[in-house]
Scaffold this motif. Sequence first.
Motif, short mmCIF file in Angstrom:
data_model
loop_
_atom_site.label_atom_id
_atom_site.label_comp_id
_atom_site.label_asym_id
_atom_site.label_seq_id
_atom_site.Cartn_x
_atom_site.Cartn_y
_atom_site.Cartn_z
N MET A 13 0.83 -1.21 0.00
CA MET A 13 0.00 0.00 0.00
C MET A 13 0.86 1.26 0.00
O MET A 13 0.56 2.23 -0.68
CB MET A 13 -0.92 -0.01 1.23
N ILE A 14 1.98 1.23 0.75
CA ILE A 14 2.85 2.41 0.77
C ILE A 14 3.49 2.61 -0.60
O ILE A 14 3.69 3.74 -1.05
CB ILE A 14 3.91 2.29 1.89
N PHE A 57 2.04 2.03 -3.42
CA PHE A 57 1.01 2.71 -4.21
C PHE A 57 0.91 4.19 -3.83
O PHE A 57 0.83 5.06 -4.69
CB PHE A 57 -0.36 2.04 -4.01
N VAL A 58 0.95 4.45 -2.52
CA VAL A 58 0.84 5.83 -2.05
C VAL A 58 1.96 6.68 -2.65
O VAL A 58 1.74 7.78 -3.16
CB VAL A 58 0.91 5.89 -0.51
#
Lengths: 143, 515
Positions: B403-404, B406-407
């Motif tokens: 997820m990080i 993607f962020v």
Amino acid sequence: MGDRLFGGIGLLLAAFFIWQATQIQVSFISDPVGPKTFPIIIGLLLGISSLAVLLKPDPKPDWPALGRLVEIGIAVLVLVVYAYSLPVIGFVFATAIAAAFLSWRLGTSPLQAIVAGAATSVGIYVVFHLILGLSLAEGPLGI
Amino acid sequence: MDALASLADGFAVALTFQNLFLALVGCFLGTIIGALPGLGPSNGVAILIPLAFSLGLAPTPALILLTSVYYGAMYGGRISSILLNIPGDEPALMTTLDGYPMAKQGRAGEALALSGVASFVGAFFATWGLVFLAPLLVKVALLFGPAEYFALFVLAFATLGGISSTNQAKAALAAALGLGIAMIGVDGQTGVPRFAFGEVHLYDGIDFLVAIVGLFALSEVFIFLEHRGDGSGEGKDAKVGIGRITPSWSLLRSTAPAMARSTVLGFIAGVLPGAGASLGSFLAYTVEKQVSDKDKTFGKGDPRGVAAPEAGNNAAAGGALVPMLALGVPGSGTTAVLLAMLLALNITPGPLLFQQNPDVVWGLIAALFIGNFMLLAMNIPMVGLFARVLMIPPKFLMPIVAMISFVGIYGISGSTFDLLVMVIFGLLGWVLRKLDVPLVPVILGILLGNLMEANLRRAMTISDGDWTVLFTSPLAIILWTIAVVGFVLPILVGKRIKRRMHMSEEEPGGATTVD
């Protein structure tokens, strides 16, 4: 898929790459080398090294069972859907769902996974958006 | 001494509140990243680059943050090696050999403290090496014209697969793949689109940050998905008692010669192209074993077997910065990632960097010194805290990593297309790792491809299309010779060294980090 197949794919890719390189439009102002030559050199390097891999393959890697491959395929699909849904439903919801899914597939129980997904999503939102001020995808609810 | 005066200026840059704070954060994050199995210096730094970039940090602070992470990760790798017998990253592999036996004897705290000191010694003296060697190398680099630069790039690719790759054909294939990807987009000199297939998003080329995060970070997630839950049960072993966490003077004195030897070896291994920290720690350990294993205590918890590889890999981490900063050609995976950082900030490393942005270079080097002291201060008393981080099982950690990633990428461009490209690179990275194709040449190809082509074409324009210009100057001939030797030599001796490196590896499952 072993090295032979990999080398074969590399050869095809090299052929395609070189063919595409020859299709590059050359404008009327150009340097002595032009935009085609270097890509063709790379294509040749790719072709030769692929051929070497094809002719002298390493022992086959142990590919996971079909079930695990499907698993990875589904994960890729989820990440693709995630990428598309970010601007639609917003960062917090999309991330919670995607993180929960990954966590579940990595072996947590479904309930735990939902909690972990929500915690991951909110945690990232707080740290990166609220504290560090990074812009994240916004959905209809503004989060 | 010019270098010392510049270094003093560097300290003036680094000693601001913001930079000190960033160094502290970087050291802390880096130690955690290094300690976590599955995250090493290269993928750790890879995830953080887009973040530092989208936070809008100025070049010097951003670089300070990320190199602190880099040094911190080199420190942190030892923690899981000693406590869990799982190397936190590849360079920490050799530390498991004597570190884990020490932990089993109830001397984990001592081993951790000793390795902390050894890491400090290695990194500290390697940073001094950087201070004096880099300006010398810059003087040589000023003699480089386009033809020499082209030869240097060839050298970098030829040696990068180097000793750590078992199959040179695959290293060459990886380089070609990276270079090919770099060709996508509008040609900088004539303005014609290449390999864009009419897709507007491809006209700007593939952003190397997207490729790096996909190849390094996301592929790690797929590896863990493949072996579901692998390593998650290992946390239970961590109940090994830590014991006293200060090393005694006699212990330090008895290991000092080992640290000194290993620091020199590690530094040299780091400076040489294509070797990097893994080779540094491997060389340090093997040599130390030959020199001082008189009572056959190595492998059974000999403190010197802990000190040597740790001093070696940290010295190599410092050494690897020399060619990266002075020539713009990285010697290892993580420095390739740091190079990406510089390019993203529109700074081209190389001799001109030392002339045009001395504040960046010397501020960075000063920050490394400061970071080193911070790491030492942080690592000895707080090692218990870092050890606790190891309890986070991958099933929670890996989704966070994904997820990080993607962020970070979304933060740069806000484009869904880039996210999709990242996922594709993640999958590509997984396949390449399964096939034992090294990822670093791919990254380096994407990073340097356009620069390499530009230098080739510049050389050709100067010589008006005469290809022999590439091989005429003595400097170019030397570079070509090293490139050829560097490519052929591993085919002859590389397999033996690699096999010995992996023979000592007991648990290949947990850590599949790329260095």
